[in-house]
Design a protein around this motif. Structure first.
Motif, PDB file in Angstrom:
ATOM      1  N   ALA A 195       0.825  -1.208   0.000  1.00  0.00           N
ATOM      2  CA  ALA A 195       0.000   0.000   0.000  1.00  0.00           C
ATOM      3  C   ALA A 195       0.860   1.260   0.000  1.00  0.00           C
ATOM      4  CB  ALA A 195      -0.936  -0.003   1.206  1.00  0.00           C
ATOM      5  N   ARG A 196       1.931   1.255   0.762  1.00  0.00           N
ATOM      6  CA  ARG A 196       2.791   2.440   0.816  1.00  0.00           C
ATOM      7  C   ARG A 196       3.528   2.658  -0.492  1.00  0.00           C
ATOM      8  NH1 ARG A 196       5.599   3.461   6.526  1.00  0.00           N
ATOM      9  NH2 ARG A 196       6.087   5.378   5.420  1.00  0.00           N
ATOM     10  N   LEU A 197       3.952   1.586  -1.146  1.00  0.00           N
ATOM     11  CA  LEU A 197       4.572   1.736  -2.469  1.00  0.00           C
ATOM     12  C   LEU A 197       3.577   2.329  -3.458  1.00  0.00           C
ATOM     13  CD1 LEU A 197       6.668  -1.531  -2.948  1.00  0.00           C
ATOM     14  CD2 LEU A 197       7.550   0.806  -2.792  1.00  0.00           C
ATOM     15  N   MET A 198       2.349   1.853  -3.409  1.00  0.00           N
ATOM     16  CA  MET A 198       1.325   2.365  -4.310  1.00  0.00           C
ATOM     17  C   MET A 198       1.078   3.852  -4.054  1.00  0.00           C
ATOM     18  SD  MET A 198      -1.297  -0.878  -4.204  1.00  0.00           S
ATOM     19  CE  MET A 198      -2.641   0.036  -4.936  1.00  0.00           C
ATOM     20  N   GLU A 199       0.998   4.216  -2.794  1.00  0.00           N
ATOM     21  CA  GLU A 199       0.684   5.603  -2.439  1.00  0.00           C
ATOM     22  C   GLU A 199       1.873   6.537  -2.647  1.00  0.00           C
ATOM     23  OE1 GLU A 199      -0.265   8.063   1.605  1.00  0.00           O
ATOM     24  OE2 GLU A 199      -1.276   6.133   1.341  1.00  0.00           O
ATOM     25  N   GLU A 200       3.012   6.178  -2.111  1.00  0.00           N
ATOM     26  CA  GLU A 200       4.158   7.088  -2.106  1.00  0.00           C
ATOM     27  C   GLU A 200       4.958   7.072  -3.404  1.00  0.00           C
ATOM     28  OE1 GLU A 200       6.495   6.530   1.438  1.00  0.00           O
ATOM     29  OE2 GLU A 200       4.706   6.626   2.703  1.00  0.00           O
ATOM     30  N   GLN A 201       4.938   5.946  -4.115  1.00  0.00           N
ATOM     31  CA  GLN A 201       5.722   5.841  -5.345  1.00  0.00           C
ATOM     32  C   GLN A 201       4.838   5.776  -6.587  1.00  0.00           C
ATOM     33  OE1 GLN A 201       8.987   6.220  -5.003  1.00  0.00           O
ATOM     34  NE2 GLN A 201       8.691   6.249  -2.786  1.00  0.00           N
ATOM     35  N   SER A 202       3.549   5.893  -6.399  1.00  0.00           N
ATOM     36  CA  SER A 202       2.573   5.855  -7.502  1.00  0.00           C
ATOM     37  C   SER A 202       2.700   4.590  -8.351  1.00  0.00           C
ATOM     38  CB  SER A 202       2.715   7.102  -8.385  1.00  0.00           C
ATOM     39  OG  SER A 202       2.499   8.270  -7.639  1.00  0.00           O
ATOM     40  N   MET A 203       2.918   3.479  -7.683  1.00  0.00           N
ATOM     41  CA  MET A 203       3.018   2.199  -8.391  1.00  0.00           C
ATOM     42  C   MET A 203       1.638   1.577  -8.511  1.00  0.00           C
ATOM     43  SD  MET A 203       6.261   0.126  -6.865  1.00  0.00           S
ATOM     44  CE  MET A 203       7.904   0.788  -6.947  1.00  0.00           C
ATOM     45  N   SER A 204       1.467   0.785  -9.549  1.00  0.00           N
ATOM     46  CA  SER A 204       0.246  -0.010  -9.653  1.00  0.00           C
ATOM     47  C   SER A 204       0.322  -1.117  -8.603  1.00  0.00           C
ATOM     48  CB  SER A 204       0.136  -0.631 -11.044  1.00  0.00           C
ATOM     49  OG  SER A 204       1.148  -1.622 -11.223  1.00  0.00           O
ATOM     50  N   MET A 205      -0.810  -1.708  -8.310  1.00  0.00           N
ATOM     51  CA  MET A 205      -0.817  -2.795  -7.335  1.00  0.00           C
ATOM     52  C   MET A 205       0.076  -3.939  -7.799  1.00  0.00           C
ATOM     53  SD  MET A 205      -3.903  -5.062  -5.691  1.00  0.00           S
ATOM     54  CE  MET A 205      -4.647  -3.681  -4.879  1.00  0.00           C
ATOM     55  N   ARG A 206      -0.008  -4.281  -9.062  1.00  0.00           N
ATOM     56  CA  ARG A 206       0.798  -5.383  -9.599  1.00  0.00           C
ATOM     57  C   ARG A 206       2.292  -5.099  -9.457  1.00  0.00           C
ATOM     58  NH1 ARG A 206      -0.198  -9.670 -13.405  1.00  0.00           N
ATOM     59  NH2 ARG A 206      -2.334  -8.968 -13.243  1.00  0.00           N
ATOM     60  N   ASP A 207       2.712  -3.882  -9.808  1.00  0.00           N
ATOM     61  CA  ASP A 207       4.128  -3.528  -9.690  1.00  0.00           C
ATOM     62  C   ASP A 207       4.583  -3.531  -8.241  1.00  0.00           C
ATOM     63  OD1 ASP A 207       4.350  -3.287 -12.441  1.00  0.00           O
ATOM     64  OD2 ASP A 207       4.221  -1.091 -12.437  1.00  0.00           O
ATOM     65  N   ALA A 208       3.760  -2.975  -7.359  1.00  0.00           N
ATOM     66  CA  ALA A 208       4.111  -2.943  -5.939  1.00  0.00           C
ATOM     67  C   ALA A 208       4.213  -4.357  -5.375  1.00  0.00           C
ATOM     68  CB  ALA A 208       3.090  -2.130  -5.161  1.00  0.00           C
ATOM     69  N   MET A 209       3.299  -5.223  -5.770  1.00  0.00           N
ATOM     70  CA  MET A 209       3.353  -6.613  -5.304  1.00  0.00           C
ATOM     71  C   MET A 209       4.606  -7.308  -5.825  1.00  0.00           C
ATOM     72  SD  MET A 209      -0.661  -7.698  -5.587  1.00  0.00           S
ATOM     73  CE  MET A 209      -0.431  -9.368  -4.986  1.00  0.00           C
ATOM     74  N   ASP A 210       4.952  -7.069  -7.073  1.00  0.00           N
ATOM     75  CA  ASP A 210       6.178  -7.662  -7.634  1.00  0.00           C
ATOM     76  C   ASP A 210       7.402  -7.211  -6.851  1.00  0.00           C
ATOM     77  OD1 ASP A 210       4.927  -9.146  -9.609  1.00  0.00           O
ATOM     78  OD2 ASP A 210       5.325  -7.682 -11.202  1.00  0.00           O
ATOM     79  N   VAL A 211       7.482  -5.910  -6.566  1.00  0.00           N
ATOM     80  CA  VAL A 211       8.623  -5.378  -5.825  1.00  0.00           C
ATOM     81  C   VAL A 211       8.716  -6.036  -4.456  1.00  0.00           C
ATOM     82  CG1 VAL A 211       9.526  -3.305  -4.671  1.00  0.00           C
ATOM     83  CG2 VAL A 211       8.747  -3.175  -7.042  1.00  0.00           C
ATOM     84  N   VAL A 212       7.609  -6.070  -3.740  1.00  0.00           N
ATOM     85  CA  VAL A 212       7.636  -6.611  -2.375  1.00  0.00           C
ATOM     86  C   VAL A 212       7.935  -8.107  -2.381  1.00  0.00           C
ATOM     87  CG1 VAL A 212       6.239  -7.086  -0.317  1.00  0.00           C
ATOM     88  CG2 VAL A 212       6.157  -4.830  -1.402  1.00  0.00           C
ATOM     89  N   TYR A 213       7.194  -8.881  -3.164  1.00  0.00           N
ATOM     90  CA  TYR A 213       7.349 -10.333  -3.106  1.00  0.00           C
ATOM     91  C   TYR A 213       8.682 -10.831  -3.657  1.00  0.00           C
ATOM     92  CZ  TYR A 213       2.572 -10.855  -1.491  1.00  0.00           C
ATOM     93  OH  TYR A 213       1.426 -10.795  -0.741  1.00  0.00           O
TER      94      TYR A 213
END
Length: 69
Positions: free
Chosen positions: A18-36
């Protein structure tokens, strides 16, 4: 791994996404890829590290350092 530990890890993971999506304007898919795909998530998932006891802010800061944000 107990249900409580699973819940804590999932909650922290959701917060990092959620923080990646909010602070870095990432899509959910991109943020999930980064985290996982991160070392932070791998360490979080390893109960021996105890990272699941840390705050979401602490883990997010670790993740940002790892991915150079």
């Amino acid at each position: 791994m107990t249900g409580k530990e699973i819940f804590m890890i999932e909650t922290l993971t959701r917060e990092m996404i959620a923080r990646l999506m909010e602070e870095q304007s990432m899509s959910m898919r991109d943020a999930m890829d980064v985290v996982y795909k991160s070392k932070t998530y791998t360490a979080l998932s390893n109960l021996k590290t105890g990272l699941y006891f840390q705050s979401p802010a602490y883990l997010y800061d670790n993740l940002k350092q790892e991915i150079n944000l």
